[in-house]
Structures are given as structure tokens and as C-alpha cells.
Design a protein around this motif. Structure first.
Motif, PDB file in Angstrom:
ATOM      1  N   ASN A   1       0.819  -1.212   0.000  1.00  0.00           N
ATOM      2  CA  ASN A   1       0.000   0.000   0.000  1.00  0.00           C
ATOM      3  C   ASN A   1       0.853   1.261   0.000  1.00  0.00           C
ATOM      4  O   ASN A   1       0.455   2.292  -0.544  1.00  0.00           O
ATOM      5  N   LEU A   2       2.028   1.204   0.617  1.00  0.00           N
ATOM      6  CA  LEU A   2       2.956   2.335   0.563  1.00  0.00           C
ATOM      7  C   LEU A   2       3.366   2.627  -0.880  1.00  0.00           C
ATOM      8  O   LEU A   2       3.337   3.778  -1.335  1.00  0.00           O
TER       9      LEU A   2
ATOM     10  N   VAL B   1       1.741   1.664  -3.582  1.00  0.00           N
ATOM     11  CA  VAL B   1       0.544   2.091  -4.311  1.00  0.00           C
ATOM     12  C   VAL B   1       0.334   3.594  -4.142  1.00  0.00           C
ATOM     13  O   VAL B   1       0.008   4.309  -5.096  1.00  0.00           O
ATOM     14  N   GLY B   2       0.539   4.101  -2.918  1.00  0.00           N
ATOM     15  CA  GLY B   2       0.391   5.531  -2.674  1.00  0.00           C
ATOM     16  C   GLY B   2       1.381   6.360  -3.478  1.00  0.00           C
ATOM     17  O   GLY B   2       1.028   7.413  -4.010  1.00  0.00           O
TER      18      GLY B   2
ATOM     19  N   ARG C   1      -0.600   4.058   2.931  1.00  0.00           N
ATOM     20  CA  ARG C   1      -0.876   4.667   1.631  1.00  0.00           C
ATOM     21  C   ARG C   1      -0.725   6.185   1.685  1.00  0.00           C
ATOM     22  O   ARG C   1      -0.198   6.801   0.759  1.00  0.00           O
ATOM     23  N   THR C   2      -1.185   6.793   2.778  1.00  0.00           N
ATOM     24  CA  THR C   2      -1.072   8.245   2.899  1.00  0.00           C
ATOM     25  C   THR C   2       0.391   8.693   2.933  1.00  0.00           C
ATOM     26  O   THR C   2       0.773   9.664   2.262  1.00  0.00           O
TER      27      THR C   2
ATOM     28  N   GLY D   1       2.884   7.044   1.699  1.00  0.00           N
ATOM     29  CA  GLY D   1       3.398   6.810   0.354  1.00  0.00           C
ATOM     30  C   GLY D   1       3.070   7.948  -0.591  1.00  0.00           C
ATOM     31  O   GLY D   1       3.915   8.357  -1.398  1.00  0.00           O
ATOM     32  N   MET D   2       1.863   8.475  -0.505  1.00  0.00           N
ATOM     33  CA  MET D   2       1.473   9.587  -1.363  1.00  0.00           C
ATOM     34  C   MET D   2       2.280  10.839  -1.055  1.00  0.00           C
ATOM     35  O   MET D   2       2.737  11.547  -1.966  1.00  0.00           O
TER      36      MET D   2
ATOM     37  N   ALA E   1       5.298  -2.459  -6.586  1.00  0.00           N
ATOM     38  CA  ALA E   1       4.103  -2.883  -5.860  1.00  0.00           C
ATOM     39  C   ALA E   1       3.585  -4.213  -6.389  1.00  0.00           C
ATOM     40  O   ALA E   1       3.128  -5.071  -5.613  1.00  0.00           O
TER      41      ALA E   1
END
Length: 549
Positions: free
Chosen positions: A339-340, A342-343, A468-469, A471-472, A537
Motif C-alpha cells: 500500500n505504501l 501504491v500511494g 498509503r497516505t 506513500g502519497m 508494488a
């Protein structure tokens, strides 16, 4: 169903401010020539959303999913009230921060609720639906904001959020498990206090300018806080506190706070909020044109020290805030890694697809957003499809195929020419990227919830959102910094227009084409970086998202 709608409302609010931000700044006394002061409004929401997620996830494990959902909705409504009535920057930032805290707690509580109600072999589809609804907020948020702004000013957006937050909280409370002996008096006092506070802050003209009703806003003893409405708020609020300390089934469970404080690990909560808060603000407040992080010498060491202290504390405490021991299985920490990444890839699409549209066409901001919609509409479809596919295929392969598709789409974007948006191939790439991101939503959550015990599902769901946050945020800063370096290098090789343009129109045209090519180089660099993140990912999903049967 109601929890899913709550997730949709909060997700839409994340994006609704994009259109209204200039009007919000003007409304709180900040000029459009001071747009840098918008950072606290945007960053305040993000800070509240991310930093308190582990704490709210733990509360959902300790006190149940429904109370956390209701409490977060009421906090979201309070933040909406403060923002809607703000006339200065401070109250607006505070309101957005409270909205962020409330919105952040809704996602992990809802994911944990899904895990409670569906067995592992059947929960992928409902998890996909929750993910689809959350991603749909990116599409519906700007559209809803535009619709509200068409009939009223920016404050109407937050008044609508207030109504929706309170209505959903009441609906969840009414339709949830019934408690015997509800404190009717305390409930009436709470409603009275909330109504008086909303009227005092909102000060609707139709009431405040009335000869008789307007007396409610007239101070009784000089200071502005002595109005009848403020006094009603204070007295009714005090009554709620008294009832909560004496009633058998109070509105506010104050008598259980000491025990809850011991269970929730306050030291760990402070450390994780400090670590995540410093990290989020370092990246959220950075100016991508000049820096990767803001206040790096202060915030990054602070985040690192707090994170180390948090890990050491969690290993020693009997009741940790984050279940580190339950995250040792490969599928658990693998879901966070996926998820990291993916972000990192997703933020490139959200930011640079509209920038590409603005740079290569004559479209305005709305037109550029509509280009991004071609990607966003495919994400909810992919999320539901991914949940269904997990019923017949191992989740790791579903996520790997999805992120592989997204990586291929970004490779295509990295080769876009200036006229790419005129071709159907650009639409195919955008739809492919959106579908790929969507396919990865359900598998990540399904694997994480399958390999962790039910007692920590709230905390685990919070961590996957945090991953995810982060990562973004990191992806936006790093990819933009790398791309700007390439842009600067490309521009440095172009002869100065002050020399060539006045004497040679042909040379001036060459300069303009070279500048446009430098902009494309910058955007292509971001898309290439996103392709790498998406490919990593995909590999991580195939290798790490394992569930032992």
C-alpha cells in the motif's frame, strides 16, 4: 450500509475543498497573493487524518466499531461547523483538523466492521465495495463542490457536511444495538447545547436580524461571550457532564475514561502522533519547486526519534497501541509495503495527469480535472472487480495483476507526446491505470485482515491507510523533486530568448518548442517514477501477500 455512506461523505470532503480553496482563503481574510497560507488548511486536514489513525483504530478494537463511527462522525460535524463559521484562518485550520480526525477514523472502523460480519473467504467483495466507495469520493467530491458553489458560497459545503455528519451519526445510533435505560435528559441537554452552539457560530441573518429573536446574539454583560446562546450552550453542556457522571447509561461515558486511558496506551499514542505528525507536516508543507521536505533539520529527526521511542515503548508495554507482535507475519507487513508503493504511484496520477492536460492543451482547470476523471471512474470498478476476483484467485495475484496493469499504463504515459490526449490511446492508458489501482484495493485489505486476529482489526486497518497516505506524501515530494531537476537541466540548455527572439522570430519559435519539451520531460519523469513504484508494488504483492490456509 450507513458506515459505507459515511466513508463516501468523508472521502468526498477530502477533494471538495480543491475547488473552493481560493474562496475559503478570501473568506477567512487571506488574499489570493498569499496562497502559501493555504498550507495549514490542507495540511491541517491531512495531519488530523493521518496522525491519529493508530489511536482511533485501537479505540475501535477496545470499545467497538459503532461507538468510534458515531464519535468520528460527530467530530467531523463539529469540524464542519467551525469551518463553516470561520472568519479567520485559525478557526478554519482547527475545523479542518477536526474534520480530518473524524474522517480518518471512519475508514479503519468500517473495514474492521466488514471483517467482523463476513468470514475471510467471503469478505473480499464487501471490502472491495468499501474501497470503491472511498475512491468514488475523488470523483464525486469536486462535482458536489461545484454543485454547491453554483447555488451558494463555500460555507454551504461545510454546512452540508455538518448536516450529513449529524444525520449519519444519529442513523447509526438508532439502527445499532439498543442499550437499555438511555439517559433521555442527558440526550436532550446535549441536543440543546449543540443547537445553541451552531446558532451562535452560524448567526443566520434571518434570525439574528429579527427584532425579537435577534436578542439571542446580544451580549448581556458587555463581553461577546455573554450572549444568551453562549450561556445556554455552557449550562446545557455542564448538565451533560453532570448527567454523564451520575446517570446509569450516560450520553458521554466519562466514568470509563480512566480505565480506557490505561488500556489505550497514552504514551504510545503521544509518540505515534508526534512521529506521524512531524513526518506528514514535513512533506505536506514543502514547496516542491524548492525543497523535498519543509523544516527538514527539525521535523525529520523529531519524527525519527519519536518513531524509535514508540517502537521501544511498544515492545515493553503490556497493552501496546499498535499490535507489532501481530504484524510479524509476512502477509501483514507485506500489505503495508504494497500500500505504501501504491500511494507513491497513485499520487503521480492525481497530480500530474491534470498538469499534463494543462501543459499540452488550452483547457482550463475544470477541463484538466475531467481528464483525470477518466482514470478515477475506473478505480471503483476495479475495486469491486478485485473483490470478486479474490473469491476465485489468490489475492496476491489479483493485486499483482492490477499493479502490473497500472505500471504498463504509466509506461505508456511516460511516452506521451504533446498531442497524446487527442487520441483514444490516452483514454485507454488512463482507464487501465484506474482499473489497476482499483484491483489492488480489496486484496491488500483482505490479506491484512486474514492474517491478523480479530481483536486488532481496527489497528491493522488504520495502519494500511497510514501506509498509503505516507506513500502519497513521500512520492509527491520525491518524484516532483527529481522531475524538477530534469526540467531545470533541460531549460539550462536552451539559449536565452532575450538574445534570439527580438531579432529572429524563427529562433523564438524554437525556444518555445524547447521549453514545451522541457515541461514534457518533467512530466515524463514523474510518470516513469510512478511506473517503477507500480511495478515494485506488483512484485511485492506477488511475493508478500500470502495467506496460509
Amino acid at each position: 450500509m450507513l458506515a459505507t455512506i459515511a466513508v463516501l461523505v468523508s472521502a468526498a470532503d477530502t477533494y471538495v475543498v480543491v475547488l473552493a480553496l481560493p474562496d475559503i482563503l478570501t473568506g477567512v481574510g487571506v488574499g489570493l497573493d498569499q496562497l502559501q497560507q493555504a498550507t495549514p488548511i490542507v495540511g491541517g486536514f491531512l495531519l488530523g487524518y493521518t496522525a491519529t489513525l493508530p489511536l482511533l483504530g485501537r479505540l475501535a478494537d477496545l470499545r467497538g466499531r459503532l461507538p468510534v463511527l458515531v464519535g468520528c462522525l460527530l467530530l467531523f460535524a463539529l469540524g464542519s461547523l467551525l469551518t463553516a463559521t470561520a472568519v479567520e484562518l485559525g478557526p478554519a485550520v482547527l475545523g479542518r483538523g477536526l474534520q480530518g480526525i473524524g474522517a480518518g477514523g471512519l475508514v479503519p472502523a468500517t473495514l474492521a466492521l466488514v471483517a467482523d460480519r463476513w468470514p475471510p473467504e467471503r469478505r473480499a467483495v464487501p471490502l472491495g465495495v468499501v474501497g470503491a466507495v472511498q475512491e468514488a469520493g475523488a470523483v464525486l467530491g469536486p462535482l458536489a463542490g461545484a454543485a454547491v458553489l453554483a447555488v451558494t458560497d463555500w460555507r454551504g459545503i461545510f454546512w452540508l457536511n455538518l448536516v450529513l455528519g449529524v444525520a449519519l451519526a444519529v442513523a447509526l445510533r438508532v439502527t445499532g444495538p439498543r442499550r437499555p435505560g438511555r439517559d433521555v435528559v442527558g440526550t436532550v441537554l446535549a441536543v440543546l447545547a449543540a443547537t445553541a452552539l451552531a446558532l451562535q457560530l452560524g448567526e443566520p441573518d434571518v434570525l439574528a436580524t429579527d427584532v425579537t429573536l435577534g436578542l439571542g446574539w446580544v451580549p448581556l454583560a458587555g463581553p461577546a461571550w455573554t450572549t444568551p446562546l453562549v450561556l445556554v450552550t455552557v449550562l446545557a453542556g455542564a448538565g451533560v457532564l453532570v448527567r454523564s457522571a451520575t446517570a446509569a447509561h450516560p450520553v458521554l461515558p466519562l466514568r470509563g475514561l480512566p480505565a480506557l486511558a490505561r488500556e489505550v496506551d497514552l504514551v504510545g499514542a503521544v509518540l505515534v502522533v508526534l512521529a506521524l505528525g512531524a513526518l506528514v507536516w514535513a512533506f505536506a508543507a514543502a514547496d516542491p519547486a524548492t525543497q523535498v521536505v519543509a523544516h527538514g533539520p527539525v521535523l525529520l529527526p523529531l519524527a525519527a526519534l519519536a518513531a524509535v521511542g514508540f517502537v521501544l515503548h511498544e515492545r515493553r508495554t503490556a497493552q501496546p497501541l499498535v499490535p507489532l507482535a501481530d504484524l510479524r507475519r509476512v502477509g501483514a507487513w507485506g500489505a503495508l509495503v504494497v500500500n505504501l508503493l501504491v500511494g507513491v504511484a497513485l499520487v503521480a496520477a492525481l497530480v500530474d495527469v491534470p498538469l499534463f492536460a494543462r501543459a499540452t492543451t488550452e483547457t482550463d482547470q475544470l477541463g484538466a480535472a475531467l481528464v483525470l476523471v477518466e482514470l478515477l471512474v475506473a478505480v471503483p470498478v476495479g475495486a469491486v472487480a478485485g473483490g470478486w476476483a479474490c473469491r476465485v484467485v489468490a489475492p496476491r495475484w489479483v493485486a499483482a495483476v492490477g499493479m502490473g496493469l497500472a505500471a504498463a499504463a504509466f509506461v505508456a504515459m511516460a511516452g506521451w507526446e504533446a498531442t497524446a490526449l487527442d487520441s483514444w490511446t490516452s483514454t485507454a492508458a488512463l482507464l487501465g491505470a484506474g482499473l489497476g489501482f482499483g484491483l489492488a484495493v480489496a486484496p491488500v485489505s483482505a490479506v491484512l485482515l486474514a492474517v491478523t486476529p480479530q481483536r486488532v482489526h481496527g489497528s491493522a486497518s488504520a495502519l494500511v491507510v497510514v501506509a498509503r497516505t505516507i506513500g502519497m506524501l513521500v512520492g509527491l515530494s520525491l518524484l516532483t523533486a527529481i522531475a524538477l531537476r530534469r526540467f531545470t537541466a533541460a531549460v539550462g540548455e536552451i539559449p536565452s530568448p532575450l538574445v534570439s527572439c527580438p531579432t529572429s522570430p524563427a529562433d523564438c519559435a524554437v525556444y518555445e518548442r524547447a521549453t514545451d519539451a522541457a515541461v514534457l520531460t518533467q512530466l515524463h519523469t514523474v510518470f516513469a517514477g510512478a511506473a517503477v513504484a507500480a511495478a515494485l508494488a506488483a512484485v511485492a504483492a506477488a511475493v508478500l501477500l500470502r495467506v496460509r490456509r
